[in-house]
Design a protein around this motif. Structure first.
Motif, mmCIF file in Angstrom:
data_model
loop_
_atom_site.group_PDB
_atom_site.id
_atom_site.type_symbol
_atom_site.label_atom_id
_atom_site.label_comp_id
_atom_site.label_asym_id
_atom_site.label_seq_id
_atom_site.Cartn_x
_atom_site.Cartn_y
_atom_site.Cartn_z
ATOM 1 N N GLY A 199 0.866 -1.347 -0.021
ATOM 2 C CA GLY A 199 0.149 0.172 0.076
ATOM 3 C C GLY A 199 0.846 1.273 -0.145
ATOM 4 N N GLY A 200 0.083 2.354 0.476
ATOM 5 C CA GLY A 200 1.085 3.721 0.459
ATOM 6 C C GLY A 200 0.684 4.654 -0.663
ATOM 7 N N MET A 201 1.298 5.478 -0.715
ATOM 8 C CA MET A 201 1.135 6.744 -1.754
ATOM 9 C C MET A 201 1.726 6.134 -3.219
ATOM 10 N N THR A 202 2.594 5.274 -3.324
ATOM 11 C CA THR A 202 3.184 4.868 -4.589
ATOM 12 C C THR A 202 3.227 3.390 -4.957
ATOM 13 N N ALA A 203 3.045 3.227 -5.921
ATOM 14 C CA ALA A 203 3.300 1.673 -6.193
ATOM 15 C C ALA A 203 4.811 1.015 -5.704
ATOM 16 N N GLY A 204 4.683 -0.023 -4.897
ATOM 17 C CA GLY A 204 5.786 -0.823 -4.582
ATOM 18 C C GLY A 204 6.157 -0.302 -3.150
ATOM 19 N N SER A 205 5.430 0.590 -2.563
ATOM 20 C CA SER A 205 5.629 1.348 -1.034
ATOM 21 C C SER A 205 7.093 1.630 -0.843
ATOM 22 N N MET A 206 7.648 2.275 -1.692
ATOM 23 C CA MET A 206 8.902 2.917 -1.332
ATOM 24 C C MET A 206 9.106 4.461 -1.887
ATOM 25 N N ALA A 257 35.414 2.007 -0.090
ATOM 26 C CA ALA A 257 33.792 1.960 -0.019
ATOM 27 C C ALA A 257 33.421 1.551 -1.342
ATOM 28 N N SER A 258 32.275 0.651 -1.253
ATOM 29 C CA SER A 258 31.339 -0.012 -2.326
ATOM 30 C C SER A 258 30.597 1.042 -2.772
ATOM 31 N N GLN A 259 29.455 0.529 -3.753
ATOM 32 C CA GLN A 259 28.711 1.699 -4.512
ATOM 33 C C GLN A 259 27.814 2.363 -3.329
ATOM 34 N N GLY A 260 27.644 1.876 -2.330
ATOM 35 C CA GLY A 260 26.918 2.659 -1.036
ATOM 36 C C GLY A 260 25.516 2.941 -1.379
ATOM 37 N N THR A 261 24.993 2.257 -2.360
ATOM 38 C CA THR A 261 23.497 2.516 -2.337
ATOM 39 C C THR A 261 22.842 0.925 -2.989
ATOM 40 N N MET A 262 21.611 0.767 -2.659
ATOM 41 C CA MET A 262 20.915 -0.337 -3.454
ATOM 42 C C MET A 262 20.150 -0.251 -4.686
ATOM 43 N N ASN A 263 20.365 1.274 -5.223
ATOM 44 C CA ASN A 263 19.529 1.590 -6.316
ATOM 45 C C ASN A 263 18.212 0.936 -6.484
ATOM 46 N N ASN A 264 17.431 1.530 -5.500
ATOM 47 C CA ASN A 264 15.865 0.921 -5.619
ATOM 48 C C ASN A 264 15.207 1.531 -6.730
ATOM 49 N N VAL A 265 14.368 0.299 -7.193
ATOM 50 C CA VAL A 265 13.794 0.824 -8.523
ATOM 51 C C VAL A 265 12.393 0.098 -8.135
ATOM 52 N N THR A 266 11.202 0.832 -7.920
ATOM 53 C CA THR A 266 9.865 0.309 -7.906
ATOM 54 C C THR A 266 9.070 0.935 -9.141
ATOM 55 N N ILE A 267 8.127 0.163 -9.673
ATOM 56 C CA ILE A 267 7.345 0.374 -10.965
ATOM 57 C C ILE A 267 6.107 -0.522 -10.845
ATOM 58 N N GLY A 268 4.900 0.459 -11.058
ATOM 59 C CA GLY A 268 3.610 0.184 -10.941
ATOM 60 C C GLY A 268 2.671 0.695 -11.944
ATOM 61 N N GLY A 269 1.581 0.015 -12.199
ATOM 62 C CA GLY A 269 0.626 0.415 -13.230
ATOM 63 C C GLY A 269 -0.227 -0.690 -13.439
ATOM 64 N N LEU A 270 -0.908 -0.613 -14.477
ATOM 65 C CA LEU A 270 -1.702 -1.744 -15.140
ATOM 66 C C LEU A 270 -1.182 -2.408 -16.037
ATOM 67 N N ASP A 271 -1.260 -3.836 -15.890
ATOM 68 C CA ASP A 271 -0.493 -4.597 -17.186
ATOM 69 C C ASP A 271 -1.421 -4.895 -17.996
ATOM 70 N N PRO A 272 -1.448 -4.074 -19.420
ATOM 71 C CA PRO A 272 -2.523 -4.197 -20.411
ATOM 72 C C PRO A 272 -2.618 -5.476 -21.121
ATOM 73 N N GLU A 308 1.863 2.450 -19.354
ATOM 74 C CA GLU A 308 2.046 3.656 -18.654
ATOM 75 C C GLU A 308 2.411 3.410 -17.187
ATOM 76 N N SER A 309 3.449 3.864 -16.651
ATOM 77 C CA SER A 309 3.797 3.377 -15.238
ATOM 78 C C SER A 309 4.196 4.222 -14.530
ATOM 79 N N GLU A 310 4.059 4.170 -13.231
ATOM 80 C CA GLU A 310 4.458 5.178 -12.066
ATOM 81 C C GLU A 310 5.766 4.495 -11.600
ATOM 82 N N VAL A 311 6.884 5.488 -11.769
ATOM 83 C CA VAL A 311 8.262 4.854 -11.284
ATOM 84 C C VAL A 311 8.640 5.673 -10.090
ATOM 85 N N THR A 312 9.310 4.807 -9.166
ATOM 86 C CA THR A 312 9.840 5.624 -7.963
ATOM 87 C C THR A 312 11.429 4.833 -7.797
#
Length: 521
Positions: free
Chosen positions: A128-135, A359-374, A455-459
């Protein structure tokens, strides 16, 4: 039981760990979502009667170091009977962020109280939450999804249908979530069964005795390792790029004092909690510290609560590493945890320059994408973290295009990705030449391009876009990461953190950071 047999100690070390590993196999093979089934974004562990971790599977450090606090919260909140299982995801009760949902089950051995507990934690692709993927780029915990306090999902062996309906009514992909919850239940059932078999074979006194002995054993090895670190005070600081909501860099500062076989890690000078979602709860900070000191131990020691006994971790309530409720925390688990590791290793490198990497890359590069699968006319929610470059050290170059430090997941294979979601993978490879230069070169980042077929919502929540991962002993920093989108042939630069809606045909390109170099040529 008063005498510890060293051979039996080794047997029990492996038996407890094998139970956690088998739980993980059960969860992976029965889960519905690619995030759990393919990427293995899950963790399993075994706990004693007080909620101290005895053994873990080789899963995700940020999950495992904080899970004892969730187990203890479940014990405190719920009077568990045989067949019960308690569900929770509240970051302020030992959780990490809301998508990481923990399920705790008691193990009875004839007494009135549980003798052990088993637990698993799985990252659900949407809660849940305000964007698909909850991140999301949130400013409050309540924007991030459904907050679950400790509640009995399973009662006397039966799933509570009313609670399940409540959970599924608050997520975008209820069918997938229901399947993943069922997989978590079965994983715990596997752990309970195997522990009962172990107790039936050896007796409760023996099994409990060796569980305690394993904690003492890990503590002794940790103390011996800390004793080999030169006494002194070591300070280090690093920064997060920002919260994506207009705030500037956020500093994480550590003063580490080593005395004999104990160490104190003082993070109290770190910056205040921020408006955005990169705040971490204290459990995250503890997880990162446990990971760093466990990584110093080269012996085959069990990873359990004993390792933390020689360590004192000081955090300041209201700071970025010990946020006050209801601060947003979706990114603290994944991004801030990585920076805490960078800071702890930076301090340790001053004392152990021949053993600690840049130091390693220092991030997890989080990608969340949601929408309606046609293809199915149903909602979808995708989540993934992306690998990058590891830091070099005196003994060798850093690895390229791998998950580092607080994440230990796999990638989503292209075949599974394109089967499950309306995407087309356009590019996936090593981002050559992005590791920091030096006598030993940092590992290279990677590139992943996805064409959105709907069409997708990407965070995206990503770090090290402003400055690269630091090098050591004269080594150069790694190349920062980069995010872009190509729409109708025109490329747009994107910030490290964003949430946007893109039309079908958009090509999203994530270029991850390289690791830092080590030494001068």
């Amino acid at each position: 039981m008063t005498t510890i047999n060293p051979i039996l100690l080794e047997v029990f070390k492996n038996r407890f760990a094998a139970i956690a590993e088998e739980m993980g196999v059960s969860l992976t093979r029965t889960a519905f979502s690619p995030n759990i089934k393919e990427r293995r974004d899950l963790s399993c562990a075994v706990f004693d009667a007080s909620g101290e971790m005895i053994a873990q599977a080789a899963h995700i450090p940020v999950h495992l170091g904080s899970m004892p606090l969730s187990v203890q919260a479940a014990i405190a909140a719920c009077d568990m009977a045989a067949g019960d299982m308690v569900l929770l995801n509240d970051p302020y009760r030992g959780g990490t962020h809301l998508p990481d949902v923990t399920l705790v089950a008691p193990v009875f051995a004839g007494g009135g109280r549980p003798a052990f507990y088993v637990a698993n934690r799985a990252h659900h692709a949407d809660v849940g939450g305000m964007t698909a993927g909850s991140m999301p780029l949130s400013t409050s915990l309540f924007q991030e999804g459904l907050v679950i306090p400790p509640v009995k999902l399973v009662k006397r062996g039966a799933v509570d249908a009313e609670i399940m309906r409540l959970l599924l009514a608050n997520v975008r992909t209820p069918h997938e979530r229901e399947g993943d919850f069922a997989a978590q239940v079965m994983a715990n059932a596997t752990g309970v069964r195997r522990l009962c078999e172990l107790i039936a074979k050896y007796g409760l006194d023996t099994v409990s005795g060796y569980a305690g002995a394993l904690l003492d054993y890990a503590e002794a090895i940790a103390r011996a390792r800390i004793a080999r670190i030169p006494d002194g005070r070591y300070e280090f600081a690093d920064v997060l790029d920002g919260d994506g909501l207009g705030g500037g860099e956020v500093a994480i500062r550590l003063a580490m004092t080593v005395r004999g076989e104990e160490a104190e890690l003082d993070f109290t000078a770190s910056d205040d909690q921020m408006k955005g979602s990169l705040n971490a709860v204290r459990a995250i900070t503890l997880s990162a510290v446990l990971y760093c000191f466990r990584s110093l131990i080269t012996r085959d020691v069990p990873t359990n609560a004993g390792i933390m006994r020689p360590l004192s971790v000081l955090t300041r309530p209201g700071s970025v590493l010990d946020a006050h409720f209801p601060a947003a925390v979706a990114g603290g688990n994944v991004e801030t945890s990585q920076r805490v590791v960078d800071v702890v290793l930076g301090a340790l490198a001053q004392a152990l320059p021949d053993e600690v990497p840049a130091a390693s890359q220092g991030t997890m590069n989080n990608v969340t994408i949601g929408g309606l699968d046609p293809r199915t006319d149903t909602p979808f929610a995708y989540y993934e973290t992306l690998g990058g470059g590891m830091g070099a050290w005196r003994g060798g170059d850093g690895e390229s295009a791998v998950h580092a430090h607080m994440t230990n997941t796999l990638n989503t294979p292209i075949e599974a990705l394109e089967y499950s979601y309306p995407f087309r993978a356009r590019a996936y490879g090593v981002r050559t030449g992005t590791g920091g230069a030096g006598l030993r070169r940092g590992g290279d980042g990677m590139v992943r391009e996805l064409e959105l077929l709907a069409e997708s919502e990407v965070t995206v929540l990503s770090e090290r876009r402003e400055r690269g991962a630091y090098g050591l002993m004269g080594g150069k920093p790694g190349e920062p990461g980069r995010n872009t989108a190509r729409i109708d042939g025109e490329t747009t630069e994107l910030p490290g953190k964003f949430s946007r809606r893109f039309p079908a045909g958009t090509i999203l390109r994530i270029e991850t950071p390289g690791g830092g170099g080590f030494g001068q040529r």
